[in-house]
Structures are given as structure tokens and as C-alpha cells.
Design an enzyme around this catalytic site. Structure first.
Site, PDB file in Angstrom:
ATOM      1  N   HIS A  97     -19.500  39.504  86.235  1.00 15.16           N
ATOM      2  CA  HIS A  97     -19.845  38.186  86.738  1.00 15.16           C
ATOM      3  C   HIS A  97     -20.385  38.283  88.159  1.00 15.16           C
ATOM      4  CE1 HIS A  97     -16.971  35.899  83.770  1.00 15.16           C
ATOM      5  NE2 HIS A  97     -17.860  36.674  83.150  1.00 15.16           N
TER       6      HIS A  97
ATOM      7  N   GLU B  98     -19.536  36.748  90.959  1.00 13.87           N
ATOM      8  CA  GLU B  98     -18.564  36.827  92.043  1.00 13.87           C
ATOM      9  C   GLU B  98     -18.047  38.250  92.228  1.00 13.87           C
ATOM     10  OE1 GLU B  98     -17.588  32.853  89.907  1.00 13.87           O
ATOM     11  OE2 GLU B  98     -18.617  34.739  89.452  1.00 13.87           O
TER      12      GLU B  98
ATOM     13  N   SER C 111     -41.297  17.649  65.062  1.00 12.78           N
ATOM     14  CA  SER C 111     -39.927  17.550  64.566  1.00 12.78           C
ATOM     15  C   SER C 111     -38.928  17.547  65.715  1.00 12.78           C
ATOM     16  CB  SER C 111     -39.625  18.685  63.586  1.00 12.78           C
ATOM     17  OG  SER C 111     -39.476  19.932  64.257  1.00 12.78           O
TER      18      SER C 111
END
Length: 367
Positions: free
Chosen positions: A54, A56, A307
């Protein structure tokens, strides 16, 4: 203590760093983190390919002992739960960081404020909400997947000055110039998947990779909506499926022998439900979300574009408009509908225009 202007500067740096992970950090969000001590950046990190490490923990690793008593700027609330890696909140506490500035609360119910609570309980100063709007855009895929169980959808359309996308008889025509095509390749690199319908696959035989210098490895998963498994084995997509992933979404009744042939060539075949006139686009998107996809770039032709518009699945739209007109008998960009149904929709707002060579780029986002 840093000033509000300095806090904003460092958070925007974290947001810029976090964008490096867009397109290759799924199923995790592309988070950015910056550690600052005495006004200087001592560590920076972003979510690594595959979602870990991650941001951090990457920033803490780079900062080393300098993280003690420093401020961490992070674009999303640090995780607090044990997953495939220990909680980032624990790593922040262990590093001796004294203050955390976070841009956005994590909507993931496994976090949802628990990361902040753990940090505050350990005596850290925690401030939230700085640059929240910018962070919501950066983490749009993560938020959409958590809240709605589907990826964030960006529709890209290259159109002529008169709103057309191909020549009569559904013959392809290269509408955009070189600068616009380069931007599309960058968009591919920043999305987890690029999606087309089988009509585009048959007419254009596309590669759908990122071919910017040095960025080929950042090509997205290539997804084809192909209810009857008509994608030719000799197509460029199938021929390169072992190099860049190709996922074909088929209907429940698609031939088993075609599925095996595609699988033998390295293509993943996913079965989904049918909807009005073809595969149900929402069910197909939810299937992709279950596989970890958070951001999808739709580069489809008029039928698939229609769509997605009809089922209200367009979160962003990027319109690349050429100065060239193709004429009244050319193919409309959106099947059976005026382009104004998209560009003047009350559900979308324009974020402004940009000039790319001879072309104009306009970005719209969901209101």
C-alpha cells in the site's frame, strides 16, 4: 506546524503521486502518500501493481527513521483491518508519525472510520477532508465498486464535426489525429480495463493496448462483449491474449466449443445474462467488479454506447471531435440517438474543453 497552503500543496502532491497507480493497482484503490518533516518531503509512496504494498507502507519504507514525528498526507483513509497485508494504521503508529492528513474517508465497510479511530486512539492528530473533491475523482472506481458493485465507467467517443463515428455501411474511418490518439492510449493505461462490443471487434480488429513509448506493460485488461462468442481466433486480440489479458463476456447459451477454442488460445470466457437486444451491460459490469475491476474505459461502437447511455451507466464521457464532417449518410455515434442525448444530458456536466492538435476534447462527468 504547516500552514493551510502548505497542507494543500502536499496533499496535491500525494494525489499526483497516487495517479501513478491508476490502471495497475486493482482491485485496490490507487492511493498516494507523502511524509513531510520540517517542511521537506522525506518519503513518498503509491499503491503498487496488484494493490500491494500500500501507499502508506511504501512511503514509510522510503522515509525510514525520518518518519518519526512527521506528518503523513494520504489520499484515502488508511486501512485498519487485516487482509493480505497488516493494517496501514498499525504501520503508521509504529513509524512514530505524529499527524495524519487524509483527503477522503474510505467507503469500504471494513474501514469506514475505523482507520482514523485507531490512529486517534494511539494519540495521533488526524485531520480529514482536505482536497476531498479531487480525491473523490481519483478514487471514483473504488467508490463506485463499493457503493454500486460495478466499476466506474468512462465512455470515449471519437466523432466527426457532424457527430458521426463511421462511414456508410459501418466502414471504419480514422477520425482523430495523432495527439488525440496519444491521449486515448494514456487513458487506457489509467483504466483497469478497456471494453468493446463484438461489432467493433469484427469491424476494426483492434489491439486496445497502450502503445505509448515505455508504457506497453501498462495496457489494461481487454474486454469484449460477445454474446455468441464470434470473436475470431485469428483476431489481434486473441493472438496477443497470452501477452495482455483478454476477457470475453458471453451469453449463457454461447457455444461450448467456441468457449474451449478461445480458452485454449489464452482468452478468459465469462458467462453473463442477456438483456434487451444483447448482453445486460449492468450484469456484465458487475461481473467485472467481482473480478476486481474498478475502472472501465468503454471504446465501443454506436450500439454498445447506446446501451450504456440507455441504462444510465456512464459516469464520465470523453468526446474527441474532429473538424472533419462525414456526411448525413455516415454512422451516428450513438445508435438511434442524437449525440445531444449525451452531451446535453441533465445527468452529466461539462468539465471544459481542450485542444489536441486539430481535434477538440470535451470531458463530462456525472452530476
Amino acid at each position: 506546524m504547516t500552514s493551510p497552503a502548505e497542507d494543500t500543496h502536499f496533499m496535491r502532491l500525494a494525489l499526483a503521486i497516487g495517479r501513478r497507480g491508476l490502471g495497475n493497482s486493482w482491485p485496490n484503490p490507487a492511493v498516494g502518500a507523502v511524509i513531510v518533516s520540517d517542511g521537506a518531503v522525506v518519503g513518498r509512496g503509491w499503491t503498487q501493481p496488484g494493490g500491494r504494498p500500500h501507499a502508506e507502507t511504501e512511503a514509510i519504507r522510503r522515509a525510514g527513521d525520518a518518519a518519526k514525528d512527521a506528518t503523513l498526507y494520504v489520499t484515502l483513509e488508511p486501512c485498519s483491518h487485516h487482509g493480505k497485508t497488516p493494517p496501514c494504521a498499525d504501520a503508521i503508529i509504529a513509524a512514530g508519525i505524529s499527524r495524519v492528513v487524509s483527503a477522503l474517508d474510505d467507503p469500504n465497510p471494513k474501514v469506514a472510520g475505523e482507520g482514523y479511530a485507531k490512529l486517534r486512539d494511539a494519540g495521533l492528530t488526524v485531520e480529514t477532508g482536505l482536497c476531498e473533491t479531487e480525491s473523490r475523482r481519483a478514487h471514483a472506481g473504488h467508490i463506485r465498486r463499493v457503493h454500486d458493485g460495478r466499476p466506474h465507467v468512462t465512455l470515449k467517443l471519437a466523432v466527426s464535426s457532424d457527430g458521426k463515428t463511421g462511414l456508410k455501411g459501418r466502414r471504419p474511418f480514422q477520425i482523430s489525429g495523432e495527439a488525440a490518439r496519444a491521449r486515448v492510449h494514456m487513458m487506457r493505461a489509467m483504466n483497469d480495463a478497456v471494453l468493446i462490443g463484438i461489432g467493433t471487434g469484427l469491424a476494426d480488429n483492434p489491439m486496445l493496448t497502450c502503445r505509448l513509448p515505455g508504457m506497453q506493460k501498462q495496457s489494461p485488461v481487454r474486454v469484449v462483449l460477445d454474446s455468441r462468442l464470434r470473436l475470431p481466433l485469428e483476431s489481434c486480440l486473441v493472438a496477443t491474449a497470452r501477452e495482455v489479458p483478454v476477457w470475453v463476456v458471453a451469453g449463457p447459451d454461447a457455444p461450448a466449443d467456441r468457449e474451449k477454442a478461445l480458452q485454449d488460445a489464452g482468452v478468459a470466457v465469462l458467462r453473463s445474462e442477456r438483456g434487451e437486444g444483447g448482453l445486460d451491460p449492468l450484469k456484465a459490469l458487475k461481473l467485472l467488479a467481482e473480478k476486481g475491476i474498478t475502472r472501465v474505459l468503454v471504446e465501443a461502437g454506436p450500439i454498445v454506447a447506446a446501451s450504456f447511455l440507455r441504462t444510465d451507466l456512464i459516469d464520465e464521457a470523453v468526446i474527441l471531435r474532429s473538424p472533419t464532417a462525414l456526411g448525413a449518410d455516415a454512422i451516428d455515434a450513438i445508435e438511434g440517438q442524437s449525440l445531444d442525448m449525451l452531451t446535453r444530458s441533465a445527468k452529466l456536466r461539462s468539465l471544459g474543453q481542450e485542444k489536441l492538435g486539430a481535434d477538440n476534447l470535451t470531458i463530462y462527468e456525472r452530476v
